[in-house]
Scaffold this active site. Sequence first.
Site, PDB file in Angstrom:
ATOM      1  N   HIS A 163       0.824  -1.209   0.000  1.00 25.30           N
ATOM      2  CA  HIS A 163       0.000   0.000   0.000  1.00 25.30           C
ATOM      3  C   HIS A 163       0.858   1.258   0.000  1.00 25.30           C
ATOM      4  O   HIS A 163       2.046   1.218   0.288  1.00 25.30           O
ATOM      5  CB  HIS A 163      -0.967   0.037   1.196  1.00 25.30           C
ATOM      6  CG  HIS A 163      -0.305   0.024   2.541  1.00 25.30           C
ATOM      7  ND1 HIS A 163      -0.019  -1.128   3.230  1.00 25.30           N
ATOM      8  CD2 HIS A 163       0.115   1.029   3.340  1.00 25.30           C
ATOM      9  CE1 HIS A 163       0.545  -0.831   4.389  1.00 25.30           C
ATOM     10  NE2 HIS A 163       0.649   0.471   4.486  1.00 25.30           N
TER      11      HIS A 163
ATOM     12  N   HIS B 124       4.005   7.177   3.610  1.00 29.70           N
ATOM     13  CA  HIS B 124       4.949   6.064   3.415  1.00 29.70           C
ATOM     14  C   HIS B 124       4.465   5.112   2.326  1.00 29.70           C
ATOM     15  O   HIS B 124       3.301   5.155   1.925  1.00 29.70           O
ATOM     16  CB  HIS B 124       5.201   5.300   4.715  1.00 29.70           C
ATOM     17  CG  HIS B 124       4.021   4.562   5.290  1.00 29.70           C
ATOM     18  ND1 HIS B 124       3.183   5.096   6.239  1.00 29.70           N
ATOM     19  CD2 HIS B 124       3.538   3.311   5.048  1.00 29.70           C
ATOM     20  CE1 HIS B 124       2.250   4.216   6.555  1.00 29.70           C
ATOM     21  NE2 HIS B 124       2.430   3.120   5.845  1.00 29.70           N
TER      22      HIS B 124
ATOM     23  N   GLU C  70       7.760   1.170   4.842  1.00 32.81           N
ATOM     24  CA  GLU C  70       7.252   0.145   5.752  1.00 32.81           C
ATOM     25  C   GLU C  70       7.465  -1.207   5.078  1.00 32.81           C
ATOM     26  O   GLU C  70       7.222  -1.356   3.877  1.00 32.81           O
ATOM     27  CB  GLU C  70       5.748   0.366   6.002  1.00 32.81           C
ATOM     28  CG  GLU C  70       5.093  -0.691   6.885  1.00 32.81           C
ATOM     29  CD  GLU C  70       3.600  -0.432   7.107  1.00 32.81           C
ATOM     30  OE1 GLU C  70       2.968   0.275   6.304  1.00 32.81           O
ATOM     31  OE2 GLU C  70       3.068  -0.962   8.104  1.00 32.81           O
TER      32      GLU C  70
HETATM   33 CO    CO Z   1       1.194   1.364   6.289  1.00 33.26          CO
END
Ligand code: CO
Length: 140
Positions: A7, A79, A130
């Site tokens: 994502h 992020h 991440e």
């Molecule tokens: Co995230």
Amino acid sequence: MIGKLNHVAIVVPDLTISRERYMTLLGADVSLPVDLHEHGVTVCFVQLPNSKVELMTPLGSSSPVATFLDRNPSGGMHHVCYEVEDIRTARDALVAGGARVLGTGEPKIGAHGLPVLFLHPKDFDGTLIELEEVKQIASS
Ligand code: CO
């Protein structure tokens, strides 16, 4: 090492408004908001055919994204999340290569109930990364 883009995360000032906008204006399927107390954020996920967008807003007074919103009052990209098969193996290789892991260096459980880690943005072109451990299911 990294696999799929899991994502892209966007910090938003008002999750209800942003969620509604993605549903009505962009015609997207969006999950219900969930409070993640350990991470100090409320999130929902825009489901795309090939990935997801995480809409996140601060939860509580000590939220790590509150300062981000102070600097970017209208919101902004926060992020990107890449999938890895084994998060500790990935972390050890990254640290050995000179990358910095944020926090204690130990994975936390993220929004999908899976282990996650964050890498220092200064080590990756100003982008917070991440990593999420997603066990690969045999591909079809
Ligand atoms: Co995230």
